[in-house]
Design an enzyme around this catalytic site. Structure first.
Site, PDB file in Angstrom:
ATOM      1  N   CYS A 138     -14.845  39.436  45.012  1.00  0.00           N
ATOM      2  CA  CYS A 138     -15.753  39.219  43.897  1.00  0.00           C
ATOM      3  C   CYS A 138     -16.856  40.265  44.001  1.00  0.00           C
ATOM      4  O   CYS A 138     -17.560  40.313  45.019  1.00  0.00           O
ATOM      5  CB  CYS A 138     -16.340  37.809  43.970  1.00  0.00           C
ATOM      6  SG  CYS A 138     -17.633  37.456  42.766  1.00  0.00           S
ATOM      7  N   HIS A 156     -11.952  39.948  37.714  1.00  0.00           N
ATOM      8  CA  HIS A 156     -11.300  39.332  36.559  1.00  0.00           C
ATOM      9  C   HIS A 156     -10.799  40.380  35.562  1.00  0.00           C
ATOM     10  O   HIS A 156      -9.799  40.164  34.873  1.00  0.00           O
ATOM     11  CB  HIS A 156     -12.269  38.397  35.821  1.00  0.00           C
ATOM     12  CG  HIS A 156     -12.514  37.086  36.493  1.00  0.00           C
ATOM     13  ND1 HIS A 156     -13.321  36.962  37.604  1.00  0.00           N
ATOM     14  CD2 HIS A 156     -12.057  35.837  36.208  1.00  0.00           C
ATOM     15  CE1 HIS A 156     -13.358  35.693  37.973  1.00  0.00           C
ATOM     16  NE2 HIS A 156     -12.603  34.988  37.136  1.00  0.00           N
ATOM     17  N   GLU A 188     -10.660  33.118  32.685  1.00  0.00           N
ATOM     18  CA  GLU A 188     -10.561  31.774  33.250  1.00  0.00           C
ATOM     19  C   GLU A 188      -9.871  30.809  32.283  1.00  0.00           C
ATOM     20  O   GLU A 188      -9.281  29.807  32.709  1.00  0.00           O
ATOM     21  CB  GLU A 188     -11.949  31.247  33.610  1.00  0.00           C
ATOM     22  CG  GLU A 188     -12.593  31.938  34.803  1.00  0.00           C
ATOM     23  CD  GLU A 188     -11.902  31.615  36.116  1.00  0.00           C
ATOM     24  OE1 GLU A 188     -11.377  30.484  36.264  1.00  0.00           O
ATOM     25  OE2 GLU A 188     -11.876  32.497  37.011  1.00  0.00           O
ATOM     26  N   CYS A 247     -15.366  44.085  38.009  1.00  0.00           N
ATOM     27  CA  CYS A 247     -15.213  42.652  38.254  1.00  0.00           C
ATOM     28  C   CYS A 247     -13.734  42.395  38.453  1.00  0.00           C
ATOM     29  O   CYS A 247     -12.903  42.950  37.726  1.00  0.00           O
ATOM     30  CB  CYS A 247     -15.751  41.842  37.072  1.00  0.00           C
ATOM     31  SG  CYS A 247     -15.385  40.066  37.159  1.00  0.00           S
ATOM     32  N   ASP A 306     -13.267  34.106  45.474  1.00  0.00           N
ATOM     33  CA  ASP A 306     -13.899  34.634  44.264  1.00  0.00           C
ATOM     34  C   ASP A 306     -14.526  33.448  43.536  1.00  0.00           C
ATOM     35  O   ASP A 306     -14.262  32.287  43.869  1.00  0.00           O
ATOM     36  CB  ASP A 306     -12.847  35.318  43.386  1.00  0.00           C
ATOM     37  CG  ASP A 306     -13.417  35.896  42.090  1.00  0.00           C
ATOM     38  OD1 ASP A 306     -14.604  36.281  42.095  1.00  0.00           O
ATOM     39  OD2 ASP A 306     -12.696  35.949  41.089  1.00  0.00           O
TER      40      ASP A 306
END
Length: 270
Positions: free
Chosen positions: A74, A187, A153, A185, A11
């Site tokens: 991803c 994340h 992140e 996504c 990713d």
């Protein structure tokens, strides 16, 4: 190719660890090599050519390290690069991600669903195709949610900063009457609690992590590559970023200590 070789996964950053968790839960005897391309994160703001270049370089690295299959964990890289990577790195199965538009359409009662994704995913042909193919009479409200990847992140998963970042993306969806929000996504599942709290319990929040884990299992099964081991599999992380920065966030997301190595495919001399 041996069935006891590891599965590769990559990713733009640590978001794909949400997919790793689903795959590890489904196939606990598989060993997984995870690559986080933090030095180039987020992919959602990168030019398509750069996304393709990085995806090929990382895929080649994982194959050199023995990967029997590669999960492109991803949505942006899957949309922008997976066909190119398959051409450039033949001989290994690739499993890509796509936003869960079809399940979202099947779930909605209001005939309105939202898709929260990166700018590249929202502007890509794959999402457009998914909506045209599966949308039917359902209105799909796609929102390019720039900035959310950076929060994950940084290990910021809840609180005023997250709510403030979510507001301009989710308020229009709520106003449109969506009853399903698709997380487009890898994340974003780490923001699920904050998103669910914001939209309320009457709105379903879904992602494709479990489906991708099942798809990976199916691909390996057909190819005769499912692990034959009875021992628990291990997983490891490599990153192009700063280990001192990536490590604590990876530990937060996985809930335990992790070993991380720095390695950039472009810097390889071996």
């Amino acid at each position: 190719m041996s069935n006891n070789q590891p599965i590769g996964m990559f990713d733009s950053g640590v978001g794909g660890l949400s997919v790793l968790a689903e795959l590890h839960a489904l196939r606990p005897t598989e060993t997984i090599l995870y690559y986080a391309d933090n030095a180039y994160c987020p992919y959602g703001l990168r030019p398509p050519e750069e996304i393709r270049e990085r995806s090929v370089a990382i895929a080649r690295l994982l194959v050199e390290q023995g990967a029997k299959a590669i999960v492109v964990a991803c949505n942006t890289a899957s949309a922008m690069a997976i066909d190119h990577v398959r051409q450039q790195v033949p001989g290994v199965p690739f499993i890509g991600l796509e936003p869960a538009v079809k399940p979202g359409v099947a779930m909605t009662k209001s005939k309105n669903i939202g898709v929260l994704a990166t700018p590249r995913t929202v502007s890509g042909e794959r999402l457009r195709w998914l909506i045209e193919t599966h949308g039917g009479d359902v209105k799909v409200h796609s929102v390019a949610a720039a900035g959310l990847v950076e929060l994950v992140e940084a290990g910021i998963l809840s609180g005023p900063r997250v709510d403030a970042a979510l507001r301009p993306f989710l308020d229009p969806m709520i106003g449109a009457g969506v009853d399903v929000v698709v997380l487009g996504c890898t994340h974003y599942p780490y923001l699920r609690s904050a998103i669910q709290a914001y939209v309320g319990p009457e709105v379903a929040v879904i992602d494709s992590g479990t489906a991708i884990a099942r798809r990976t299992q199916s691909v390996l099964d057909v190819a005769g590559l499912l692990s034959a081991s009875f021992e628990p599999g291990t997983w490891s992380i490599q990153t192009s970023g700063d280990v001192a920065e990536v490590g604590p966030v990876a530990e937060l997301l996985t809930g335990g200590p992790v070993a991380i190595l720095h390695r950039d495919p472009k810097a390889r001399t071996d």
